[in-house]
Write an enzyme that holds these catalytic residues in place. Sequence first.
Site, PDB file in Angstrom:
ATOM      1  N   GLY A  72       0.809  -1.223   0.000  1.00 61.16           N
ATOM      2  CA  GLY A  72       0.000   0.000   0.000  1.00 61.16           C
ATOM      3  C   GLY A  72       0.836   1.262   0.000  1.00 61.16           C
ATOM      4  O   GLY A  72       0.527   2.229  -0.707  1.00 61.16           O
ATOM      5  N   ASN A 153      -8.764   3.769   7.989  1.00 60.57           N
ATOM      6  CA  ASN A 153      -8.171   2.620   8.683  1.00 60.57           C
ATOM      7  C   ASN A 153      -8.338   2.646  10.191  1.00 60.57           C
ATOM      8  O   ASN A 153      -8.123   1.633  10.848  1.00 60.57           O
ATOM      9  CB  ASN A 153      -6.685   2.480   8.315  1.00 60.57           C
ATOM     10  CG  ASN A 153      -5.921   3.761   8.475  1.00 60.57           C
ATOM     11  OD1 ASN A 153      -6.319   4.799   7.948  1.00 60.57           O
ATOM     12  ND2 ASN A 153      -4.848   3.735   9.204  1.00 60.57           N
ATOM     13  N   THR A 239      12.884  -7.232 -10.197  1.00 63.24           N
ATOM     14  CA  THR A 239      12.453  -8.619 -10.392  1.00 63.24           C
ATOM     15  C   THR A 239      11.149  -8.859  -9.638  1.00 63.24           C
ATOM     16  O   THR A 239      11.028  -8.509  -8.463  1.00 63.24           O
ATOM     17  CB  THR A 239      13.553  -9.584  -9.889  1.00 63.24           C
ATOM     18  OG1 THR A 239      14.751  -9.249 -10.582  1.00 63.24           O
ATOM     19  CG2 THR A 239      13.194 -11.027 -10.132  1.00 63.24           C
ATOM     20  N   CYS A 326       0.336   1.409  11.823  1.00 66.82           N
ATOM     21  CA  CYS A 326       1.714   1.811  11.653  1.00 66.82           C
ATOM     22  C   CYS A 326       2.111   2.824  12.718  1.00 66.82           C
ATOM     23  O   CYS A 326       3.200   3.346  12.711  1.00 66.82           O
ATOM     24  CB  CYS A 326       1.882   2.402  10.252  1.00 66.82           C
ATOM     25  SG  CYS A 326       0.910   1.534   9.041  1.00 66.82           S
TER      26      CYS A 326
HETATM   27  N1  PLP Z   1      -3.062   2.762   3.549  1.00 64.30           N
HETATM   28  C1  PLP Z   1      -3.864   2.351   4.545  1.00 64.30           C
HETATM   29  C2  PLP Z   1      -5.243   2.893   4.634  1.00 64.30           C
HETATM   30  C3  PLP Z   1      -3.394   1.429   5.497  1.00 64.30           C
HETATM   31  O1  PLP Z   1      -4.203   1.035   6.492  1.00 64.30           O
HETATM   32  C4  PLP Z   1      -2.066   0.947   5.392  1.00 64.30           C
HETATM   33  C5  PLP Z   1      -1.521   0.017   6.403  1.00 64.30           C
HETATM   34  O2  PLP Z   1      -1.943  -0.039   7.546  1.00 64.30           O
HETATM   35  C6  PLP Z   1      -1.283   1.386   4.304  1.00 64.30           C
HETATM   36  C7  PLP Z   1      -1.803   2.297   3.413  1.00 64.30           C
HETATM   37  C8  PLP Z   1       0.115   0.873   4.100  1.00 64.30           C
HETATM   38  O3  PLP Z   1       0.084  -0.389   3.493  1.00 64.30           O
HETATM   39  P1  PLP Z   1       1.362  -1.367   3.517  1.00 64.30           P
HETATM   40  O4  PLP Z   1       1.459  -1.896   4.909  1.00 64.30           O
HETATM   41  O5  PLP Z   1       1.045  -2.437   2.536  1.00 64.30           O
HETATM   42  O6  PLP Z   1       2.535  -0.556   3.100  1.00 64.30           O
END
Ligand code: PLP
Length: 376
Positions: A72, A153, A239, A326
């Site tokens: 993401g 999220n 790759t 995160c």
């Molecule tokens: N966008 C949203 C809404 C998310 O909840 C997250 C991860 O929690 C991400 C982006 C980031 O995704 P990734 O963990 O695959 O880098």
Amino acid sequence: MKQYVYADNAATTKMDMVAYEAMTPYLVEEYGNASQPYVFSRAPKKALQEAREVIASCIGAFPDEIFFTSGGTESDNWAIKGIAMSDVDGGVHSIITSAFEHHAVLQSCAAMEKLGHRIIYLKPERNGEISPDVLRQEITEEARLVSVMYANNEMGSIQPIKDLAGIAHEKGVLFHTDAVQAVGHVDIDVHSLGIDMLSASAHKFNGMKGCGFLYIRKGCGLLPYADGGAQESGNRAGTENVPGIVAMATALKNNCDHLEENKKKVIDMEKEFLRLLTETNIPFVRNGGLHTLPGLISLSFPGADGEAILHRMDLLGICISTGSACNSQDTEISHVLKAIDLDEEYAKGTIRVSLGKYNTLEEIEIIVRGLEKILG
Ligand code: PLP
């Protein structure tokens, strides 16, 4: 090994066995580099093409509109920076986003601001939705991109994507959505919703971590993301992660084939969770309004400390979160709760319980009893 109750499925999910089984041949038997011309590379090359077709069919896209990425974060960076920097004359433009996006979007926008682009942050309503009227007031033809997440999220609130994309297009502006939390959990058809670019991440829908995709509608004019090879039609060199991509496509298809069944299971558990929690008489409010992702429950306990709840639940073997996956080390009130003007007393006492298809009703009871022990 200690047994955990895992209720943080918005942070990541368990890989489906079908996805695991589908990927393993590409690790130890068919491990050839998909870009090589010899016969040994035929199977991985074919697997990549099939994965592209499967993913495209799950979101209503064409196979050549699917570009594999590392997840993401990369997909968001690519969409935002690749449009902002695509003006051949080097002109500066506006990017319109929302104040409660994931940091992958917010910090990509901040990086573009340093190059001179103007960033406009739309304020969400108290119920966690970006009102189309707010976008209508802010958008002008000078804007180059609107980027609004499919579902938040931390609160799970689903956005009026079709309306927002329609308003962007009325002004000739492209529309990107970070659908990382939504793909594989709700029905998405990119063409009928009018989405120009969509970010997704495999580990949020029972695929592998470090693997994702960006859907790019044909003719968007997005710049390539990485130079150095011809992979992804010259748009994203490197790759290909064949095992991860095979697992991602298998997991997405598995979730899409069982979408209604999974949704029902998770929504039933969500209802039971809220019923049992209400019975405890612990005061709480749920954030996120009426249109939320199945199983994503943001709860505020006034006067409580969300961080302390998380740690005490951890001691009981229950995994929940205070908000963004995160950002769990961060004890500040999250930018999401600030954006909806949640009172500090409530914001500080906020936790996120996110249920998935592998949870059980037994676990729901354990989670509620855990909260009762801590807050009751
Ligand atoms: N966008 C949203 C809404 C998310 O909840 C997250 C991860 O929690 C991400 C982006 C980031 O995704 P990734 O963990 O695959 O880098």
